[in-house]
Design an enzyme around this catalytic site. Structure first.
Site, PDB file in Angstrom:
ATOM      1  N   ASN A   1       0.890  -1.247  -0.111  1.00 22.30           N
ATOM      2  CA  ASN A   1       0.114   0.017  -0.136  1.00 22.30           C
ATOM      3  C   ASN A   1       0.915   1.293   0.011  1.00 22.30           C
ATOM      4  O   ASN A   1       0.318   2.397  -0.314  1.00 22.30           O
ATOM      5  CB  ASN A   1      -0.861   0.009   1.141  1.00 22.30           C
ATOM      6  CG  ASN A   1      -1.475   1.297   1.441  1.00 22.30           C
ATOM      7  OD1 ASN A   1      -2.296   1.757   0.800  1.00 22.30           O
ATOM      8  ND2 ASN A   1      -0.981   1.909   2.561  1.00 22.30           N
TER       9      ASN A   1
ATOM     10  N   TYR B   1       3.824   9.638 -10.800  1.00 20.96           N
ATOM     11  CA  TYR B   1       2.717   9.049 -10.051  1.00 20.96           C
ATOM     12  C   TYR B   1       1.845   8.219 -10.804  1.00 20.96           C
ATOM     13  O   TYR B   1       1.577   6.776 -10.818  1.00 20.96           O
ATOM     14  CB  TYR B   1       1.870  10.258  -9.426  1.00 20.96           C
ATOM     15  CG  TYR B   1       0.971   9.473  -8.400  1.00 20.96           C
ATOM     16  CD1 TYR B   1       1.382   8.862  -7.257  1.00 20.96           C
ATOM     17  CD2 TYR B   1      -0.439   9.368  -8.700  1.00 20.96           C
ATOM     18  CE1 TYR B   1       0.487   8.441  -6.267  1.00 20.96           C
ATOM     19  CE2 TYR B   1      -1.017   8.866  -7.760  1.00 20.96           C
ATOM     20  CZ  TYR B   1      -0.770   8.112  -6.735  1.00 20.96           C
ATOM     21  OH  TYR B   1      -1.750   7.676  -5.777  1.00 20.96           O
TER      22      TYR B   1
ATOM     23  N   LYS C   1       1.968   3.929 -10.875  1.00 22.72           N
ATOM     24  CA  LYS C   1       0.872   3.410 -10.576  1.00 22.72           C
ATOM     25  C   LYS C   1       0.448   2.107 -11.585  1.00 22.72           C
ATOM     26  O   LYS C   1      -0.278   1.325 -11.422  1.00 22.72           O
ATOM     27  CB  LYS C   1      -0.237   4.304 -10.124  1.00 22.72           C
ATOM     28  CG  LYS C   1      -0.015   4.971  -8.922  1.00 22.72           C
ATOM     29  CD  LYS C   1       0.003   4.083  -7.602  1.00 22.72           C
ATOM     30  CE  LYS C   1       0.084   4.545  -6.241  1.00 22.72           C
ATOM     31  NZ  LYS C   1       0.072   3.555  -5.024  1.00 22.72           N
TER      32      LYS C   1
HETATM   33  N1  LIG Z   1      -5.973   9.188  -1.070  1.00 22.36           N
HETATM   34  C1  LIG Z   1      -6.011   8.935  -2.304  1.00 22.36           C
HETATM   35  O1  LIG Z   1      -6.924   9.961  -2.825  1.00 22.36           O
HETATM   36  C2  LIG Z   1      -5.526   7.956  -3.066  1.00 22.36           C
HETATM   37  C3  LIG Z   1      -6.396   7.676  -4.442  1.00 22.36           C
HETATM   38  C4  LIG Z   1      -5.628   6.616  -5.180  1.00 22.36           C
HETATM   39  C5  LIG Z   1      -4.778   5.935  -4.664  1.00 22.36           C
HETATM   40  N2  LIG Z   1      -4.140   6.052  -3.325  1.00 22.36           N
HETATM   41  C6  LIG Z   1      -2.988   5.198  -3.010  1.00 22.36           C
HETATM   42  O2  LIG Z   1      -3.331   4.626  -1.920  1.00 22.36           O
HETATM   43  C7  LIG Z   1      -2.315   4.272  -1.012  1.00 22.36           C
HETATM   44  C8  LIG Z   1      -2.321   4.689   0.610  1.00 22.36           C
HETATM   45  O3  LIG Z   1      -2.263   6.225   0.565  1.00 22.36           O
HETATM   46  P1  LIG Z   1      -3.222   7.003   1.530  1.00 22.36           P
HETATM   47  O4  LIG Z   1      -4.191   7.942   0.466  1.00 22.36           O
HETATM   48  O5  LIG Z   1      -3.771   6.072   2.295  1.00 22.36           O
HETATM   49  O6  LIG Z   1      -2.217   8.286   2.084  1.00 22.36           O
HETATM   50  P2  LIG Z   1      -1.513   8.058   3.376  1.00 22.36           P
HETATM   51  O7  LIG Z   1      -2.632   8.334   4.598  1.00 22.36           O
HETATM   52  O8  LIG Z   1      -0.527   9.566   3.227  1.00 22.36           O
HETATM   53  O9  LIG Z   1      -0.885   6.869   3.783  1.00 22.36           O
HETATM   54  C9  LIG Z   1       0.183   6.484   3.067  1.00 22.36           C
HETATM   55  C10 LIG Z   1       1.125   5.649   3.660  1.00 22.36           C
HETATM   56  O10 LIG Z   1       2.432   5.329   2.970  1.00 22.36           O
HETATM   57  C11 LIG Z   1       3.336   5.615   4.068  1.00 22.36           C
HETATM   58  N3  LIG Z   1       4.718   5.989   3.184  1.00 22.36           N
HETATM   59  C12 LIG Z   1       4.418   7.126   2.484  1.00 22.36           C
HETATM   60  N4  LIG Z   1       5.844   7.389   2.055  1.00 22.36           N
HETATM   61  C13 LIG Z   1       6.644   6.334   2.573  1.00 22.36           C
HETATM   62  C14 LIG Z   1       7.988   6.020   2.165  1.00 22.36           C
HETATM   63  N5  LIG Z   1       8.687   6.945   1.468  1.00 22.36           N
HETATM   64  N6  LIG Z   1       8.571   5.236   2.868  1.00 22.36           N
HETATM   65  C15 LIG Z   1       7.624   4.367   3.676  1.00 22.36           C
HETATM   66  N7  LIG Z   1       6.562   4.574   3.721  1.00 22.36           N
HETATM   67  C16 LIG Z   1       5.976   5.606   3.205  1.00 22.36           C
HETATM   68  C17 LIG Z   1       2.936   6.535   4.806  1.00 22.36           C
HETATM   69  O11 LIG Z   1       3.664   6.104   6.268  1.00 22.36           O
HETATM   70  P3  LIG Z   1       4.449   7.388   7.037  1.00 22.36           P
HETATM   71  O12 LIG Z   1       3.531   8.494   6.860  1.00 22.36           O
HETATM   72  O13 LIG Z   1       4.506   6.531   8.399  1.00 22.36           O
HETATM   73  O14 LIG Z   1       5.802   7.301   6.248  1.00 22.36           O
HETATM   74  C18 LIG Z   1       1.339   5.943   5.078  1.00 22.36           C
HETATM   75  O15 LIG Z   1       1.586   4.928   5.882  1.00 22.36           O
HETATM   76  C19 LIG Z   1      -1.281   5.038  -1.880  1.00 22.36           C
HETATM   77  O16 LIG Z   1      -0.215   4.066  -2.514  1.00 22.36           O
HETATM   78  C20 LIG Z   1      -1.546   5.867  -2.711  1.00 22.36           C
HETATM   79  O17 LIG Z   1      -0.650   6.371  -3.833  1.00 22.36           O
HETATM   80  C21 LIG Z   1      -4.647   6.988  -2.642  1.00 22.36           C
END
Ligand SMILES: NC(=O)c1ccc[n+]([C@@H]2O[C@H](COP(=O)([O-])OP(=O)(O)OC[C@H]3O[C@@H](n4cnc5c(N)ncnc54)[C@H](OP(=O)(O)O)[C@@H]3O)[C@@H](O)[C@H]2O)c1
Length: 257
Positions: free
Chosen positions: A85, A150, A154
């Site tokens: 994730n 990005y 993805k």
């Molecule tokens: N939110 C959206 O609209 C959306 C839409 C489509 C896809 N996604 C995808 O969903 C996934 C989860 O994102 P989210 O929306 O839940 O965002 P989030 O709340 O920012 O969570 C991201 C997670 O990834 C970890 N992370 C980020 N950069 C990292 C790094 N360099 N090394 C290790 N861990 C890292 C963060 O941990 P720490 O903060 O502790 O580092 C956090 O646990 C991602 O792959 C994102 O691309 C999100």
């Protein structure tokens, strides 16, 4: 029998929701993140609520040696459920940033993702059991001028996961590639995007991380491959796929995507 799940990027948002919901299903958890205080608090909450073991692994996915340490920690563990994730966005466009900074996304979304999958899915292939959810994004289908790496990393996750699904499904291992759309989490906050952006407009319908994960987990037993959560995201996906590519390029330029 006790089952183990590894969830990467479980500090907040979608990853934290996977941790809570897989904990509720009785999995012992290995969860990764960088913000120690927040992820330790989540681990404690899940231990107390669901009486499962939760191990926190702090690892930066842009750092090869930290990924190798993570792999060492899980190498002797049988992981039955893997959620890849970890993901983040970029504040700057590809050509307006240093390559070194942009490269971090390739490291996290592709290199580290592949390394972890190689170890865990490799073991699942031998034991012929397990489930995998790889988190991609609807953005994989919408290349944009602010989002080169990005969208493309993805998109890599989708193609890779579909190939893995084709290989592992006959062995009884399901691989889902989850493509969320607009989801409330720390993702946009870390890009300093303002809260008011989270308003619903037309087909842009913000989902909660909990909703996205519930739909994903409900579907993973039934079928693998691409999974789009939510009706508005499904409509957006259908429209994007149906648009002639040349028309998409013009629209993306016009909308300054
Ligand atoms: N939110 C959206 O609209 C959306 C839409 C489509 C896809 N996604 C995808 O969903 C996934 C989860 O994102 P989210 O929306 O839940 O965002 P989030 O709340 O920012 O969570 C991201 C997670 O990834 C970890 N992370 C980020 N950069 C990292 C790094 N360099 N090394 C290790 N861990 C890292 C963060 O941990 P720490 O903060 O502790 O580092 C956090 O646990 C991602 O792959 C994102 O691309 C999100």
């Amino acid at each position: 029998m006790i089952k183990n799940a590894l969830i990467t990027g479980a500090t907040s948002g979608i990853g934290a929701a996977f941790a809570r919901q897989l904990g509720e299903k009785g999995y012992n958890l290995y969860i990764t993140g960088r913000r120690r205080e927040i992820i330790e608090k989540l681990a404690q909450e899940i231990r107390e609520k669901h009486n499962v073991a939760v191990e926190v692994i702090i690892a930066d996915f842009t750092n090869e040696s930290e990924i190798d340490c993570l792999l060492e920690k899980i190498t002797s563990v049988d992981i039955e459920f893997l959620v890849n994730n970890v993901g983040f966005g970029h504040e700057k466009k590809f050509l307006d940033d240093s390559y070194e900074n942009q490269r971090k996304m390739i490291e996290a979304h592709i290199e580290s993702f592949c390394k972890i999958t190689h170890l865990v899915a490799g073991k699942m292939k031998k034991t012929k059991k397990g489930q995998i959810i790889n988190v991609s994004s609807l953005a994989a289908f919408t290349p944009a001028a602010f989002n080169h790496l990005y969208s493309s990393t993805k998109s890599f996750i989708i193609t890779f996961s579909e190939a893995l699904y084709i290989e592992l499904y006959p062995l009884g291992i399901n691989v889902q590639v989850l493509c969320p759309g607009f989801t409330k989490s720390d993702f946009h906050r870390s890009l300093k995007i303002q809260e008011k952006t989270f308003e619903n407009r037309g087909l842009i319908r913000w989902m909660t991380s909990e909703e996205v994960v519930r739909l994903s987990l409900n579907s993973v037993d039934k079928r693998g491959g691409i999974f789009i959560p939510g009706w508005s995201n499904k409509i957006l996906y259908t429209i994007i796929k149906a648009l002639p590519r040349k028309l998409y390029y013009v629209m993306a330029r016009y909308m300054k995507m």
